[in-house]
Design an enzyme around this catalytic site. Sequence first.
Site, PDB file in Angstrom:
ATOM      1  N   GLU A  45      -6.211   7.297  -0.556  1.00  0.00           N
ATOM      2  CA  GLU A  45      -6.136   6.068   0.232  1.00  0.00           C
ATOM      3  C   GLU A  45      -6.850   4.918  -0.463  1.00  0.00           C
ATOM      4  O   GLU A  45      -6.360   3.787  -0.504  1.00  0.00           O
ATOM      5  CB  GLU A  45      -6.731   6.300   1.621  1.00  0.00           C
ATOM      6  CG  GLU A  45      -5.877   7.150   2.547  1.00  0.00           C
ATOM      7  CD  GLU A  45      -4.492   6.577   2.761  1.00  0.00           C
ATOM      8  OE1 GLU A  45      -4.354   5.346   2.932  1.00  0.00           O
ATOM      9  OE2 GLU A  45      -3.532   7.358   2.723  1.00  0.00           O
TER      10      GLU A  45
ATOM     11  N   HIS B 125       1.462   4.374  -2.876  1.00  0.00           N
ATOM     12  CA  HIS B 125       1.476   5.834  -2.721  1.00  0.00           C
ATOM     13  C   HIS B 125       2.678   6.433  -3.450  1.00  0.00           C
ATOM     14  O   HIS B 125       2.562   7.486  -4.097  1.00  0.00           O
ATOM     15  CB  HIS B 125       1.556   6.205  -1.240  1.00  0.00           C
ATOM     16  CG  HIS B 125       0.228   6.245  -0.550  1.00  0.00           C
ATOM     17  ND1 HIS B 125      -0.850   6.947  -1.026  1.00  0.00           N
ATOM     18  CD2 HIS B 125      -0.195   5.674   0.621  1.00  0.00           C
ATOM     19  CE1 HIS B 125      -1.873   6.816  -0.206  1.00  0.00           C
ATOM     20  NE2 HIS B 125      -1.505   6.040   0.797  1.00  0.00           N
TER      21      HIS B 125
ATOM     22  N   HIS C 292       0.835  -1.204   0.000  1.00  0.00           N
ATOM     23  CA  HIS C 292       0.000   0.000   0.000  1.00  0.00           C
ATOM     24  C   HIS C 292       0.871   1.256   0.000  1.00  0.00           C
ATOM     25  O   HIS C 292       0.621   2.208  -0.755  1.00  0.00           O
ATOM     26  CB  HIS C 292      -0.917  -0.024   1.226  1.00  0.00           C
ATOM     27  CG  HIS C 292      -1.626   1.274   1.492  1.00  0.00           C
ATOM     28  ND1 HIS C 292      -2.941   1.504   1.130  1.00  0.00           N
ATOM     29  CD2 HIS C 292      -1.200   2.421   2.100  1.00  0.00           C
ATOM     30  CE1 HIS C 292      -3.290   2.727   1.501  1.00  0.00           C
ATOM     31  NE2 HIS C 292      -2.256   3.298   2.094  1.00  0.00           N
ATOM     32  N   GLU C 293       1.902   1.278   0.838  1.00  0.00           N
ATOM     33  CA  GLU C 293       2.775   2.450   0.906  1.00  0.00           C
ATOM     34  C   GLU C 293       3.565   2.618  -0.395  1.00  0.00           C
ATOM     35  O   GLU C 293       3.777   3.749  -0.859  1.00  0.00           O
ATOM     36  CB  GLU C 293       3.725   2.335   2.104  1.00  0.00           C
ATOM     37  CG  GLU C 293       3.025   2.278   3.453  1.00  0.00           C
ATOM     38  CD  GLU C 293       2.074   3.440   3.679  1.00  0.00           C
ATOM     39  OE1 GLU C 293       2.302   4.538   3.107  1.00  0.00           O
ATOM     40  OE2 GLU C 293       1.083   3.276   4.406  1.00  0.00           O
TER      41      GLU C 293
END
Length: 298
Positions: A203, A140, A136-137
């Site tokens: 997100e 980003h 997930h990071e």
Amino acid sequence: MTGNTLRTFFLLAGMTALFMGIGYMLGGAGGAMIALVFAAGMNLFAWWNSADAVLRMHGAREIRVDERDQRLRQYASDVKALAFKAQMPEPRIYVIDTDQPNAFATGRDPQHAAVAATSGLLNRLNREEVQGVMAHELAHVKNRDTLTMTVTATLAGAIGMLANFALFFGGNNRAGLLGTIALMIFAPMAAMLVQSAISRSREYEADRVGAEIHGNPMALASALEKIERSARQTVNEQAERNPATAHMFIINPLNGQRMDNLFSTHPDTANRIDQLRKMAGAAAPVRSGPWGPRGPWG
């Protein structure tokens, strides 16, 4: 240009216009230009220094190649493997010493990125869940959200500062006394709305892309459930001292907001989990991984 990117562009443009509008109310056309130049200078500084500044704020320590802790070596190895799978440069990898499970990414672009996980995340989640969070990071970083979030936070802070600065001008500015009071109240609220809207949309997208990178949406869903539950019960002192960085974390580190309200910097976790379940094609309740609730290193 994707719909998410286009929406972000217009939101940032709106925030910039609001910043210039405040400058105009304080000092006319000259004030608007000064505000624009000031905003550009702040964003340029943030562009070059955001990663290191945020990492210092949270006392993050970079993982070394000679780490003795097997847990940390495994964490770093998994992040590098995920970056390779995502076809992106390896980020710098950090750990933050706090019991609250959480993580964030920072940096102006994929070539200058860093990811950080808390010791609580590594202790409380199993390996597959940690991988889901770090994917997930990395999403980003790949989506260049880290730069967008930094610019948004900088502009939001500057708008609040200008609004407070207007108080010293009282009724001598173009807005008058009543206008100044309204400016002090509504300008920061408008900036917060824009910041929240950008953060929440990013997100959801990072959840989707991160699940694709990792390959198992349910691992991230399980991780979000655990992090949400633990974050409400564990104080993150570094985050409390630096609340402006709260939107960067995968789950709000300041409190356990569950409402998807206007001023929340994070979407409702239950909504995020539902989206991930749809990706996985599963409606069953989220379950812990094979190592149990405290993970393979706990």
